[in-house]
Motif scaffolding. Structure first.
Motif, PDB file in Angstrom:
ATOM      1  N   GLY A  29      -5.233  -2.372  14.949  1.00 57.95           N
ATOM      2  CA  GLY A  29      -4.238  -3.146  15.669  1.00 57.95           C
ATOM      3  C   GLY A  29      -3.101  -3.608  14.807  1.00 57.95           C
ATOM      4  N   ASP A  30      -2.265  -4.441  15.391  1.00 59.87           N
ATOM      5  CA  ASP A  30      -1.122  -4.986  14.670  1.00 59.87           C
ATOM      6  C   ASP A  30      -1.612  -5.733  13.426  1.00 59.87           C
ATOM      7  OD1 ASP A  30       0.154  -4.022  16.885  1.00 59.87           O
ATOM      8  OD2 ASP A  30       0.493  -5.984  17.804  1.00 59.87           O
ATOM      9  N   GLY A  31      -0.996  -5.472  12.305  1.00 61.66           N
ATOM     10  CA  GLY A  31      -1.379  -6.135  11.065  1.00 61.66           C
ATOM     11  C   GLY A  31      -2.450  -5.413  10.272  1.00 61.66           C
ATOM     12  N   SER A  32      -2.999  -4.331  10.827  1.00 62.52           N
ATOM     13  CA  SER A  32      -4.009  -3.561  10.086  1.00 62.52           C
ATOM     14  C   SER A  32      -3.340  -2.692   9.019  1.00 62.52           C
ATOM     15  CB  SER A  32      -4.797  -2.648  11.022  1.00 62.52           C
ATOM     16  OG  SER A  32      -5.518  -3.364  11.984  1.00 62.52           O
ATOM     17  N   ARG A  33      -4.005  -2.627   7.866  1.00 59.32           N
ATOM     18  CA  ARG A  33      -3.669  -1.580   6.895  1.00 59.32           C
ATOM     19  C   ARG A  33      -4.621  -0.422   7.174  1.00 59.32           C
ATOM     20  NH1 ARG A  33      -4.403  -3.289   1.082  1.00 59.32           N
ATOM     21  NH2 ARG A  33      -6.144  -4.464   1.950  1.00 59.32           N
ATOM     22  N   ILE A  34      -4.072   0.726   7.473  1.00 59.99           N
ATOM     23  CA  ILE A  34      -4.888   1.857   7.916  1.00 59.99           C
ATOM     24  C   ILE A  34      -4.877   2.957   6.861  1.00 59.99           C
ATOM     25  CG2 ILE A  34      -5.181   3.622   9.710  1.00 59.99           C
ATOM     26  CD1 ILE A  34      -3.664   1.691  11.615  1.00 59.99           C
ATOM     27  N   VAL A  35      -6.075   3.377   6.452  1.00 61.78           N
ATOM     28  CA  VAL A  35      -6.214   4.499   5.524  1.00 61.78           C
ATOM     29  C   VAL A  35      -6.922   5.630   6.253  1.00 61.78           C
ATOM     30  CG1 VAL A  35      -7.247   5.334   3.381  1.00 61.78           C
ATOM     31  CG2 VAL A  35      -6.251   3.036   3.487  1.00 61.78           C
ATOM     32  N   MET A  73       0.846  -1.195   0.000  1.00 58.39           N
ATOM     33  CA  MET A  73       0.000   0.000   0.000  1.00 58.39           C
ATOM     34  C   MET A  73       0.884   1.249   0.000  1.00 58.39           C
ATOM     35  SD  MET A  73      -3.128   0.966   2.609  1.00 58.39           S
ATOM     36  CE  MET A  73      -2.104   1.315   4.036  1.00 58.39           C
ATOM     37  N   ASP A  74       0.637   2.138  -0.946  1.00 57.51           N
ATOM     38  CA  ASP A  74       1.365   3.409  -0.980  1.00 57.51           C
ATOM     39  C   ASP A  74       0.950   4.285   0.198  1.00 57.51           C
ATOM     40  OD1 ASP A  74       2.579   2.663  -3.372  1.00 57.51           O
ATOM     41  OD2 ASP A  74       1.025   3.603  -4.604  1.00 57.51           O
ATOM     42  N   VAL A  75       1.774   5.282   0.524  1.00 54.46           N
ATOM     43  CA  VAL A  75       1.409   6.173   1.633  1.00 54.46           C
ATOM     44  C   VAL A  75       0.311   7.155   1.226  1.00 54.46           C
ATOM     45  CG1 VAL A  75       3.604   6.004   2.863  1.00 54.46           C
ATOM     46  CG2 VAL A  75       3.311   7.768   1.109  1.00 54.46           C
ATOM     47  N   LEU A  76       0.090   7.311  -0.083  1.00 58.43           N
ATOM     48  CA  LEU A  76      -0.999   8.153  -0.578  1.00 58.43           C
ATOM     49  C   LEU A  76      -1.811   7.299  -1.543  1.00 58.43           C
ATOM     50  CD1 LEU A  76      -2.191  11.051  -0.560  1.00 58.43           C
ATOM     51  CD2 LEU A  76      -0.783  11.523  -2.582  1.00 58.43           C
ATOM     52  N   VAL A  77      -3.094   7.090  -1.218  1.00 62.69           N
ATOM     53  CA  VAL A  77      -3.940   6.226  -2.046  1.00 62.69           C
ATOM     54  C   VAL A  77      -5.095   7.016  -2.634  1.00 62.69           C
ATOM     55  CG1 VAL A  77      -3.330   4.166  -0.715  1.00 62.69           C
ATOM     56  CG2 VAL A  77      -5.385   5.469  -0.096  1.00 62.69           C
ATOM     57  N   THR A  78      -5.605   6.531  -3.752  1.00 63.53           N
ATOM     58  CA  THR A  78      -6.695   7.214  -4.447  1.00 63.53           C
ATOM     59  C   THR A  78      -8.055   6.720  -3.963  1.00 63.53           C
ATOM     60  OG1 THR A  78      -6.817   5.565  -6.216  1.00 63.53           O
ATOM     61  CG2 THR A  78      -5.242   7.376  -6.513  1.00 63.53           C
ATOM     62  N   THR A  79      -9.071   7.492  -4.261  1.00 67.35           N
ATOM     63  CA  THR A  79     -10.446   7.086  -3.920  1.00 67.35           C
ATOM     64  C   THR A  79     -10.828   5.818  -4.672  1.00 67.35           C
ATOM     65  OG1 THR A  79     -11.193   8.670  -5.603  1.00 67.35           O
ATOM     66  CG2 THR A  79     -11.299   9.383  -3.299  1.00 67.35           C
ATOM     67  N   TRP A 133      -8.791   3.397  -5.595  1.00 70.73           N
ATOM     68  CA  TRP A 133      -8.121   2.280  -4.918  1.00 70.73           C
ATOM     69  C   TRP A 133      -8.900   1.887  -3.665  1.00 70.73           C
ATOM     70  CZ3 TRP A 133      -6.268   1.410  -0.071  1.00 70.73           C
ATOM     71  CH2 TRP A 133      -5.434   0.291   0.108  1.00 70.73           C
ATOM     72  N   LEU A 134      -9.289   2.888  -2.862  1.00 71.12           N
ATOM     73  CA  LEU A 134      -9.992   2.586  -1.616  1.00 71.12           C
ATOM     74  C   LEU A 134     -11.334   1.927  -1.882  1.00 71.12           C
ATOM     75  CD1 LEU A 134     -10.110   2.699   1.448  1.00 71.12           C
ATOM     76  CD2 LEU A 134     -11.076   5.011   1.267  1.00 71.12           C
ATOM     77  N   ALA A 135     -12.055   2.407  -2.874  1.00 72.20           N
ATOM     78  CA  ALA A 135     -13.362   1.813  -3.203  1.00 72.20           C
ATOM     79  C   ALA A 135     -13.212   0.329  -3.537  1.00 72.20           C
ATOM     80  CB  ALA A 135     -13.996   2.566  -4.364  1.00 72.20           C
ATOM     81  N   ASN A 136     -12.120  -0.024  -4.191  1.00 74.85           N
ATOM     82  CA  ASN A 136     -11.882  -1.419  -4.558  1.00 74.85           C
ATOM     83  C   ASN A 136     -11.433  -2.281  -3.384  1.00 74.85           C
ATOM     84  OD1 ASN A 136     -12.567  -1.052  -7.272  1.00 74.85           O
ATOM     85  ND2 ASN A 136     -10.475  -0.458  -7.825  1.00 74.85           N
ATOM     86  N   GLU A 137     -10.945  -1.636  -2.313  1.00 79.49           N
ATOM     87  CA  GLU A 137     -10.401  -2.358  -1.165  1.00 79.49           C
ATOM     88  C   GLU A 137     -11.346  -2.383   0.041  1.00 79.49           C
ATOM     89  OE1 GLU A 137      -7.191  -3.855  -0.554  1.00 79.49           O
ATOM     90  OE2 GLU A 137      -7.079  -3.860  -2.746  1.00 79.49           O
ATOM     91  N   LEU A 138     -12.509  -1.764  -0.081  1.00 80.23           N
ATOM     92  CA  LEU A 138     -13.394  -1.580   1.077  1.00 80.23           C
ATOM     93  C   LEU A 138     -13.707  -2.873   1.834  1.00 80.23           C
ATOM     94  CD1 LEU A 138     -16.150   1.041   0.122  1.00 80.23           C
ATOM     95  CD2 LEU A 138     -14.305   1.282   1.775  1.00 80.23           C
ATOM     96  N   SER A 139     -13.799  -3.964   1.120  1.00 82.61           N
ATOM     97  CA  SER A 139     -14.203  -5.210   1.771  1.00 82.61           C
ATOM     98  C   SER A 139     -13.031  -6.035   2.299  1.00 82.61           C
ATOM     99  CB  SER A 139     -15.013  -6.071   0.781  1.00 82.61           C
ATOM    100  OG  SER A 139     -14.223  -6.390  -0.351  1.00 82.61           O
ATOM    101  N   ALA A 140     -11.796  -5.544   2.153  1.00 82.27           N
ATOM    102  CA  ALA A 140     -10.629  -6.308   2.600  1.00 82.27           C
ATOM    103  C   ALA A 140     -10.633  -6.444   4.127  1.00 82.27           C
ATOM    104  CB  ALA A 140      -9.347  -5.630   2.141  1.00 82.27           C
TER     105      ALA A 140
END
Length: 279
Positions: free
Chosen positions: A82-88, A1-7, A9-16
């Motif tokens: 928590g640990d292991g979370s990808r946070i946006v 995951m890049d440090v700056l993500v697009t809308t 990208w986020l829409a496609n990842e919502l269910s992860a």
């Protein structure tokens, strides 16, 4: 995951399963807005609210100072981070406060943290789904940890006056930096840290709230007299918008530090020298 993500990208990842979305909006009293209420009225689906006003050292008379690592970890756990979370992170604030939240999370040991380019405004402008109320996420373990290499104290900033080891860049408005405009805090001197440069945080964004291109960001730093190949410390009024400069520097490959006490500490301390006028 890049440090700056697009809308997109986020829409496609919502269910992860490992993705956590965080609304880190924060306002000053003069904005007349309630970040928590705005979050409950409308937020990106699945997002939790990170209360920057409360996730601070409330025993310190200075505003918005970093909390103890234990407090920070406890608050993150209660938010399901928590640990292991990808946070946006995103925000809906003119102060672009997701950058402060990004710096805090990195300081306290979270590694996979990104900012949503354009924030809530861009998400809504594209007609994407929103949710209301509060989200309830299961507590996750967040390891108590703090890495202070990206944090500067008053003593370190005083020592830097003599050593000049780190370039100091101030995110406040030009009028506040020069002292033309008085500081809004009582008993706080106007002006800036001697030797510091001025780069107003708002100039790093496009009209739609997205970050400017890397070339434009580089030009902005260089135009302010900052060498991106040398160490940088960012400051501002209370340590909030300095996060914007730290994040922008990170996009350009510079791991800038942040002076947490900022001008609310330096400007009110009678032992510190103050400079007036342009850099």
């Amino acid at each position: 995951m890049d440090v700056l993500v697009t809308t997109e990208w986020l829409a496609n990842e919502l269910s992860a399963n490992d993705l956590r979305i965080v609304d880190a909006s924060y306002f000053l009293s003069e904005h007349g807005r309630d970040a928590a209420a705005e979050y409950e009225a409308e937020h990106i689906p699945g997002a939790v609210f990170m209360d920057l006003a409360e996730i601070a050292d409330l025993s310190n008379p200075l505003p918005a100072m970093l909390p103890a690592p234990e407090k920070f970890a406890s608050r993150m756990q209660s938010l399901g981070l928590g640990d292991g979370s990808r946070i946006v992170l995103y925000d809906n604030s003119p102060l672009h406060t997701s950058a402060r939240a990004w710096w805090m999370l990195r300081t306290f040991g979270a590694h996979d943290v990104a900012i949503l380019d354009g924030g809530m405004a861009k998400w809504k402008a594209e007609g994407r789904a929103t949710a209301t109320g509060k989200e309830s996420l299961r507590h996750r373990h967040f390891t108590v940890w703090a890495d202070d290499k990206g944090v500067r104290t008053l003593d370190q900033m005083k020592a830097n006056l003599d050593s000049g080891a780190e370039q100091v860049v101030d995110a406040r408005s030009p009028a506040r930096f020069t002292g033309e405009e008085p500081d809004p805090r009582p008993a706080t001197h106007a002006g800036h840290i001697p030797g510091s440069k001025n780069l107003h945080y708002s100039t790093l964004f496009n009209d739609d709230g997205t970050w400017k291109s890397k070339d434009a960001l580089k030009a902005a730093f260089e135009g302010a007299g900052i060498d991106l190949n040398q160490p940088i410390v960012a400051t501002c009024g209370s340590g909030i918008t300095a996060g914007v400069l730290v994040f922008a520097a990170r996009l350009l490959g510079n791991n800038a530090a942040l002076y947490d006490g900022a001008w609310s500490e330096w400007g009110a301390d009678r032992t510190t020298p103050k400079a007036m006028g342009p850099a």
